[in-house]
Design a protein around this motif. Structure first.
Motif, short mmCIF file in Angstrom:
data_model
loop_
_atom_site.label_atom_id
_atom_site.label_comp_id
_atom_site.label_asym_id
_atom_site.label_seq_id
_atom_site.Cartn_x
_atom_site.Cartn_y
_atom_site.Cartn_z
N GLU A 42 -1.85 2.83 -1.79
CA GLU A 42 -1.11 1.73 -1.31
C GLU A 42 -1.37 0.59 -1.88
N GLY A 86 12.29 3.97 4.69
CA GLY A 86 11.01 3.54 4.18
C GLY A 86 10.13 2.45 4.89
N ARG A 88 4.28 -0.06 7.06
CA ARG A 88 4.24 0.81 5.94
C ARG A 88 5.69 0.73 5.01
N GLU A 117 6.62 4.76 -4.56
CA GLU A 117 5.29 3.54 -4.56
C GLU A 117 5.27 3.23 -2.96
N ARG A 118 4.02 2.74 -2.58
CA ARG A 118 3.74 2.41 -1.28
C ARG A 118 3.00 1.18 -1.01
N LEU A 146 -4.06 6.96 -0.60
CA LEU A 146 -2.38 7.14 -1.13
C LEU A 146 -2.07 6.06 -2.26
N GLU A 169 7.59 2.40 1.79
CA GLU A 169 7.62 3.23 0.90
C GLU A 169 9.19 3.20 0.06
N SER A 170 8.98 3.02 -1.32
CA SER A 170 10.13 2.72 -2.06
C SER A 170 9.93 3.42 -3.38
N ARG A 192 -4.71 -3.32 -4.71
CA ARG A 192 -4.88 -1.81 -4.54
C ARG A 192 -6.50 -1.50 -4.42
N VAL A 245 1.23 -1.36 2.39
CA VAL A 245 0.94 -1.39 3.65
C VAL A 245 0.70 -3.03 3.92
#
Length: 301
Positions: free
Chosen positions: A273, A203, A220, A226-227, A271, A222-223, A287, A229
């Motif tokens: 993120e 991720g 980046r 959820e994202r 996305l 991702e988990s 966000r 950056v």
């Protein structure tokens, strides 16, 4: 001003290690193409209307995910020779103490990401021991953008060193940074130069976003759907959310930096993120939603 903040993102924990917060200098110089009215709209967490200063922070973001600990950028460091930047010169801070308060031991750091190789992003790559600079995180892999290594390494003799538009004093300081914060990591065999994209764990993906420096990059995360950056110096102030075409005075290629900024912010908005910049004072992550030619932040921290 020193503090630790935590953000949960899926199964990951993001920890903000805030070393310092205050004026970065005149806002009109920090992002030169912006009006005073635009800065006023940024709010008092990011702009001082009394003296016109842009407000910022020195901080590191730690990520705990999948049993690994990753540090994103490492601040200024202690006891550095930075005569051209008084706020960095011979600085004394509590970075290692703050890490300890967050439950992070130097030996437990698995990876260090330098989004680019400016002084305030690589300083705690190393620490002084017996009169020598040595890696501060003895078990970590240091992910360094290859394009920045080629640009800043004195031995590489990049053609830009003959560019008369760059102040020679900047090269002097960049060489000092390389000597105390990067060369020891390279000599220890802990550096992992990269280009293009690089996956550094489940991720976690590095991606180039040049302009601020030739090798500027984002990380980046991702988990669990959820994202986030981590954008380094893609932005220096939230005024650049609203006006993404405006680059800071520190960007070596302002047009390229603006193109990278628009691309990364557009993707973040699409996305969902969480955008995590390096230097925001006050709330440190947001966000985004599209708003006119720019983006409107919804602050998380």
């Amino acid at each position: 001003m020193e503090r630790i903040e935590r953000i949960e993102l899926g199964d990951a924990e993001i920890i903000r290690i805030l070393e310092w917060q205050g004026p970065f200098g005149p806002a009109a110089r920090l992002v030169p193409d912006l009006t005073e009215a635009a800065w006023h709209r940024a709010g008092t967490d990011h702009y001082d209307p009394v003296d016109g200063s842009g407000l910022g922070a020195l901080q590191t973001w730690a990520i705990r995910c999948g049993g690994r600990t990753v540090l994103v950028d490492t601040g200024v460091g202690d006891d550095r020779e930075r005569p051209g930047t008084p706020m960095f010169h011979h600085r004394k801070g509590r970075f290692l103490d703050l890490l300890a308060e967050a439950g992070i031991r130097p030996e437990g750091v698995d990876a260090v990401v330098n989004t680019h190789l400016h002084a305030d992003h690589v300083g705690w790559n190393t620490r002084a021991r017996d009169g020598q600079w040595v890696p501060a995180f003895p078990n970590a892999v240091y992910h360094l953008p290859a394009a920045d290594l080629a640009f800043f390494d004195p031995a590489a003799a990049h053609p830009a060193r003959t560019d008369t538009t760059l102040d020679p004093a900047r090269w002097t300081e960049w060489d000092q940074v390389f000597a105390d914060s990067l060369a020891p990591v390279l000599a220890a065999g802990q550096a992992a130069p990269w280009s293009g994209t690089r996956t550094i764990g489940a991720g976690l993906v590095l991606e180039q976003a040049p302009g601020h420096t030739p090798g500027s990059s984002v990380l980046r995360l991702e988990s669990a759907g959820e994202r986030a950056v981590f954008v380094g110096d893609l932005l220096h102030s939230p005024v650049q959310f609203v006006h993404p075409s405006c680059s800071s005075c520190f960007c070596l290629d302002q047009a390229q930096a603006a193109a990278s900024r628009r691309r990364i912010l557009q993707q973040a908005a699409e996305l969902g993120e969480l955008v995590v910049p390096a230097h925001f004072a006050g709330p440190g992550a947001a966000r985004l939603e599209r708003s006119g030619a720019g983006f409107a932040p919804r602050w998380v921290r």
